[in-house]
Design a protein around this motif. Structure first.
Motif, PDB file in Angstrom:
ATOM      1  N   ALA A 173      -3.159   7.483   7.504  1.00  0.00           N
ATOM      2  CA  ALA A 173      -1.893   8.218   7.537  1.00  0.00           C
ATOM      3  C   ALA A 173      -0.943   7.878   6.396  1.00  0.00           C
ATOM      4  CB  ALA A 173      -1.183   7.966   8.870  1.00  0.00           C
ATOM      5  N   GLU A 174      -0.995   6.642   5.902  1.00  0.00           N
ATOM      6  CA  GLU A 174       0.066   6.204   4.995  1.00  0.00           C
ATOM      7  C   GLU A 174      -0.396   5.759   3.607  1.00  0.00           C
ATOM      8  OE1 GLU A 174       3.468   4.175   6.516  1.00  0.00           O
ATOM      9  OE2 GLU A 174       2.686   4.208   8.564  1.00  0.00           O
ATOM     10  N   LYS A 175      -1.677   5.582   3.405  1.00  0.00           N
ATOM     11  CA  LYS A 175      -2.139   5.211   2.062  1.00  0.00           C
ATOM     12  C   LYS A 175      -1.908   6.393   1.115  1.00  0.00           C
ATOM     13  CE  LYS A 175      -6.484   5.387   0.725  1.00  0.00           C
ATOM     14  NZ  LYS A 175      -6.320   6.154  -0.549  1.00  0.00           N
ATOM     15  N   PRO A 176      -1.203   6.177   0.003  1.00  0.00           N
ATOM     16  CA  PRO A 176      -1.027   7.270  -0.959  1.00  0.00           C
ATOM     17  C   PRO A 176      -2.373   7.779  -1.471  1.00  0.00           C
ATOM     18  CG  PRO A 176       0.514   5.492  -1.419  1.00  0.00           C
ATOM     19  CD  PRO A 176      -0.455   4.969  -0.390  1.00  0.00           C
ATOM     20  N   PRO A 177      -2.439   9.059  -1.821  1.00  0.00           N
ATOM     21  CA  PRO A 177      -3.731   9.680  -2.167  1.00  0.00           C
ATOM     22  C   PRO A 177      -4.492   9.003  -3.303  1.00  0.00           C
ATOM     23  CG  PRO A 177      -2.050  11.362  -1.853  1.00  0.00           C
ATOM     24  CD  PRO A 177      -1.344  10.047  -1.813  1.00  0.00           C
ATOM     25  N   MET A 178      -3.773   8.390  -4.261  1.00  0.00           N
ATOM     26  CA  MET A 178      -4.452   7.821  -5.424  1.00  0.00           C
ATOM     27  C   MET A 178      -4.500   6.293  -5.417  1.00  0.00           C
ATOM     28  SD  MET A 178      -5.689  10.352  -6.905  1.00  0.00           S
ATOM     29  CE  MET A 178      -6.367   9.443  -8.291  1.00  0.00           C
ATOM     30  N   THR A 179      -4.158   5.672  -4.299  1.00  0.00           N
ATOM     31  CA  THR A 179      -4.184   4.211  -4.208  1.00  0.00           C
ATOM     32  C   THR A 179      -5.535   3.738  -3.687  1.00  0.00           C
ATOM     33  OG1 THR A 179      -1.805   4.098  -3.805  1.00  0.00           O
ATOM     34  CG2 THR A 179      -3.120   2.189  -3.140  1.00  0.00           C
ATOM     35  N   HIS A 180      -6.150   2.799  -4.400  1.00  0.00           N
ATOM     36  CA  HIS A 180      -7.392   2.164  -3.945  1.00  0.00           C
ATOM     37  C   HIS A 180      -7.037   0.937  -3.111  1.00  0.00           C
ATOM     38  CE1 HIS A 180      -9.334   4.705  -6.885  1.00  0.00           C
ATOM     39  NE2 HIS A 180      -8.734   4.088  -7.892  1.00  0.00           N
ATOM     40  N   VAL A 181      -7.723   0.765  -1.985  1.00  0.00           N
ATOM     41  CA  VAL A 181      -7.537  -0.417  -1.148  1.00  0.00           C
ATOM     42  C   VAL A 181      -8.894  -1.088  -0.986  1.00  0.00           C
ATOM     43  CG1 VAL A 181      -6.808  -1.328   1.091  1.00  0.00           C
ATOM     44  CG2 VAL A 181      -5.585   0.606   0.076  1.00  0.00           C
ATOM     45  N   VAL A 182      -8.958  -2.375  -1.330  1.00  0.00           N
ATOM     46  CA  VAL A 182     -10.198  -3.143  -1.262  1.00  0.00           C
ATOM     47  C   VAL A 182     -10.075  -4.167  -0.144  1.00  0.00           C
ATOM     48  CG1 VAL A 182     -11.876  -4.501  -2.568  1.00  0.00           C
ATOM     49  CG2 VAL A 182     -10.366  -2.890  -3.776  1.00  0.00           C
ATOM     50  N   ILE A 216       0.831  -1.203   0.000  1.00  0.00           N
ATOM     51  CA  ILE A 216       0.000   0.000   0.000  1.00  0.00           C
ATOM     52  C   ILE A 216       0.864   1.251   0.000  1.00  0.00           C
ATOM     53  CG2 ILE A 216      -1.676   1.353   1.344  1.00  0.00           C
ATOM     54  CD1 ILE A 216      -2.794  -1.409   2.325  1.00  0.00           C
ATOM     55  N   ARG A 217       1.969   1.228   0.726  1.00  0.00           N
ATOM     56  CA  ARG A 217       2.857   2.402   0.790  1.00  0.00           C
ATOM     57  C   ARG A 217       3.452   2.746  -0.575  1.00  0.00           C
ATOM     58  NH1 ARG A 217       5.172  -0.144   5.728  1.00  0.00           N
ATOM     59  NH2 ARG A 217       4.439   1.051   7.540  1.00  0.00           N
ATOM     60  N   ASP A 218       3.621   1.749  -1.429  1.00  0.00           N
ATOM     61  CA  ASP A 218       4.244   1.962  -2.740  1.00  0.00           C
ATOM     62  C   ASP A 218       3.257   2.675  -3.661  1.00  0.00           C
ATOM     63  OD1 ASP A 218       5.438   1.882  -5.198  1.00  0.00           O
ATOM     64  OD2 ASP A 218       5.846  -0.274  -5.187  1.00  0.00           O
ATOM     65  N   PRO A 219       3.481   3.937  -3.994  1.00  0.00           N
ATOM     66  CA  PRO A 219       2.506   4.681  -4.815  1.00  0.00           C
ATOM     67  C   PRO A 219       2.359   4.137  -6.232  1.00  0.00           C
ATOM     68  CG  PRO A 219       4.524   5.954  -4.531  1.00  0.00           C
ATOM     69  CD  PRO A 219       4.657   4.748  -3.653  1.00  0.00           C
ATOM     70  N   ALA A 220       3.286   3.260  -6.650  1.00  0.00           N
ATOM     71  CA  ALA A 220       3.144   2.655  -7.979  1.00  0.00           C
ATOM     72  C   ALA A 220       1.942   1.726  -8.037  1.00  0.00           C
ATOM     73  CB  ALA A 220       4.411   1.884  -8.340  1.00  0.00           C
ATOM     74  N   ASN A 221       1.554   1.127  -6.907  1.00  0.00           N
ATOM     75  CA  ASN A 221       0.394   0.234  -6.880  1.00  0.00           C
ATOM     76  C   ASN A 221      -0.882   1.052  -6.823  1.00  0.00           C
ATOM     77  OD1 ASN A 221       1.734  -2.292  -6.913  1.00  0.00           O
ATOM     78  ND2 ASN A 221       2.255  -2.032  -4.747  1.00  0.00           N
ATOM     79  N   ARG A 222      -1.673   0.938  -7.868  1.00  0.00           N
ATOM     80  CA  ARG A 222      -2.911   1.720  -7.927  1.00  0.00           C
ATOM     81  C   ARG A 222      -4.053   1.066  -7.175  1.00  0.00           C
ATOM     82  NH1 ARG A 222      -3.616   5.406 -11.784  1.00  0.00           N
ATOM     83  NH2 ARG A 222      -5.353   5.967 -10.430  1.00  0.00           N
ATOM     84  N   MET A 223      -3.995  -0.252  -6.999  1.00  0.00           N
ATOM     85  CA  MET A 223      -5.020  -0.953  -6.219  1.00  0.00           C
ATOM     86  C   MET A 223      -4.373  -2.103  -5.469  1.00  0.00           C
ATOM     87  SD  MET A 223      -8.599  -2.789  -7.421  1.00  0.00           S
ATOM     88  CE  MET A 223      -9.456  -1.233  -7.661  1.00  0.00           C
ATOM     89  N   VAL A 224      -4.754  -2.243  -4.189  1.00  0.00           N
ATOM     90  CA  VAL A 224      -4.292  -3.364  -3.379  1.00  0.00           C
ATOM     91  C   VAL A 224      -5.513  -4.035  -2.777  1.00  0.00           C
ATOM     92  CG1 VAL A 224      -2.889  -4.102  -1.428  1.00  0.00           C
ATOM     93  CG2 VAL A 224      -2.115  -2.180  -2.849  1.00  0.00           C
ATOM     94  N   LEU A 225      -5.667  -5.313  -3.058  1.00  0.00           N
ATOM     95  CA  LEU A 225      -6.786  -6.101  -2.543  1.00  0.00           C
ATOM     96  C   LEU A 225      -6.343  -6.868  -1.306  1.00  0.00           C
ATOM     97  CD1 LEU A 225      -9.464  -7.669  -2.485  1.00  0.00           C
ATOM     98  CD2 LEU A 225      -8.604  -9.061  -4.395  1.00  0.00           C
ATOM     99  N   LEU A 226      -7.026  -6.648  -0.196  1.00  0.00           N
ATOM    100  CA  LEU A 226      -6.782  -7.372   1.052  1.00  0.00           C
ATOM    101  C   LEU A 226      -7.925  -8.364   1.217  1.00  0.00           C
ATOM    102  CD1 LEU A 226      -5.736  -4.302   3.258  1.00  0.00           C
ATOM    103  CD2 LEU A 226      -4.322  -5.689   1.701  1.00  0.00           C
ATOM    104  N   ASP A 227      -7.735  -9.532   0.638  1.00  0.00           N
ATOM    105  CA  ASP A 227      -8.809 -10.518   0.543  1.00  0.00           C
ATOM    106  C   ASP A 227      -9.017 -11.232   1.877  1.00  0.00           C
ATOM    107  OD1 ASP A 227     -10.800 -11.919  -0.877  1.00  0.00           O
ATOM    108  OD2 ASP A 227      -9.418 -13.571  -1.302  1.00  0.00           O
ATOM    109  N   GLU A 228     -10.231 -11.191   2.378  1.00  0.00           N
ATOM    110  CA  GLU A 228     -10.633 -11.827   3.645  1.00  0.00           C
ATOM    111  C   GLU A 228      -9.992 -11.198   4.881  1.00  0.00           C
ATOM    112  OE1 GLU A 228     -13.102 -13.699   3.625  1.00  0.00           O
ATOM    113  OE2 GLU A 228     -13.169 -14.851   1.778  1.00  0.00           O
ATOM    114  N   ILE A 229      -9.527  -9.951   4.759  1.00  0.00           N
ATOM    115  CA  ILE A 229      -8.977  -9.288   5.936  1.00  0.00           C
ATOM    116  C   ILE A 229     -10.051  -9.058   6.995  1.00  0.00           C
ATOM    117  CG2 ILE A 229      -9.289  -6.941   5.059  1.00  0.00           C
ATOM    118  CD1 ILE A 229      -6.672  -6.191   6.491  1.00  0.00           C
ATOM    119  N   ASN A 230     -11.306  -8.932   6.575  1.00  0.00           N
ATOM    120  CA  ASN A 230     -12.369  -8.718   7.560  1.00  0.00           C
ATOM    121  C   ASN A 230     -12.490  -9.882   8.543  1.00  0.00           C
ATOM    122  OD1 ASN A 230     -12.983  -6.257   6.447  1.00  0.00           O
ATOM    123  ND2 ASN A 230     -14.675  -7.015   5.204  1.00  0.00           N
ATOM    124  N   ILE A 231     -12.171 -11.090   8.079  1.00  0.00           N
ATOM    125  CA  ILE A 231     -12.196 -12.251   8.978  1.00  0.00           C
ATOM    126  C   ILE A 231     -11.078 -12.121  10.010  1.00  0.00           C
ATOM    127  CG2 ILE A 231     -12.106 -14.769   9.115  1.00  0.00           C
ATOM    128  CD1 ILE A 231     -14.507 -13.651   7.527  1.00  0.00           C
TER     129      ILE A 231
END
Length: 202
Positions: free
Chosen positions: A154-163, A121-136
């Motif tokens: 605090a640390e997610k780059p402004p244009m990165t999507h996190v799912v 997530i910190r790497d701004p090159a990644n436009r989307m990061v999927l955290l699969d089953e993190i809710n569990i």
């Protein structure tokens, strides 16, 4: 043009004008926090749909699987075989919690997955990061919800999507998210004695 056709055309013209007016006000772009939760099927499937959309646009992305173990799945096999140059894939879980039956080990694995997820997530090159089953993992306190939310703020780059996917999303995560979809269970073949099938579940 018949009266009915003309009425329909006028109705659609008014609808288009109203829609265009609304769309003209939507000008902001930002990296979104997206949550897929609920008892219904399709949470991970929908999230992988977005990952494949990113891949199609040549947008670097990444997947971290928190719970699911090392079994072969179509999504993982396809990404590793054909798209590993644009999408990193990390399967960090050892299977569902009722299979492992070891909270200490599950917690260790979830913490290791979260460490990798933070780097991705910190790497701004990644436009989307999927955290699969993190809710569990959050539900069973393998991870601290406050820490996860503080990191995203605090640390997610402004244009990165996190799912973030999985049942029983924490209320604080739902509050912090930009987009939340709850999958509702109406019918499921498992209840009729039909097992998980290739191409549908994995």
């Amino acid at each position: 043009m018949t009266d009915d056709t003309e009425r329909h055309a006028q109705k659609m013209a008014k609808k288009k004008a109203a829609r265009d007016k609304i769309m003209a006000t939507k000008t902001e772009e930002k990296g979104l926090i997206i949550v897929h939760t609920g008892k219904g099927k399709g949470k991970s499937s929908a999230a992988f749909g977005m990952i494949f959309r990113c891949i199609a646009h040549g947008m670097p992305s990444a997947v971290v699987q928190f719970i699911k173990g090392g079994m072969s799945t179509g999504e993982r096999d396809l990404i590793l075989a054909r798209f590993s140059d644009v999408c990193q894939f990390h399967t960090m879980g050892e299977g569902f919690t009722w299979e492992t039956q070891d909270k200490t080990r599950d917690t260790e694995m979830a913490q290791a997955a979260w460490k990798i997820a933070k780097d991705l997530i910190r790497d701004p090159a990644n436009r989307m990061v999927l955290l699969d089953e993190i809710n569990i993992a959050l539900r069973y306190d393998y991870l601290d919800i406050a820490e996860v939310l503080a990191f995203l703020a605090a640390e997610k780059p402004p244009m990165t999507h996190v799912v973030l996917t999985g049942r029983n999303a924490h209320p604080d995560l739902i509050e912090a998210a930009d987009l939340v979809t709850e999958m509702e269970l109406v019918k499921h073949p498992f209840r009729s004695g039909i097992k998980a099938q290739i191409g549908v579940e994995y």
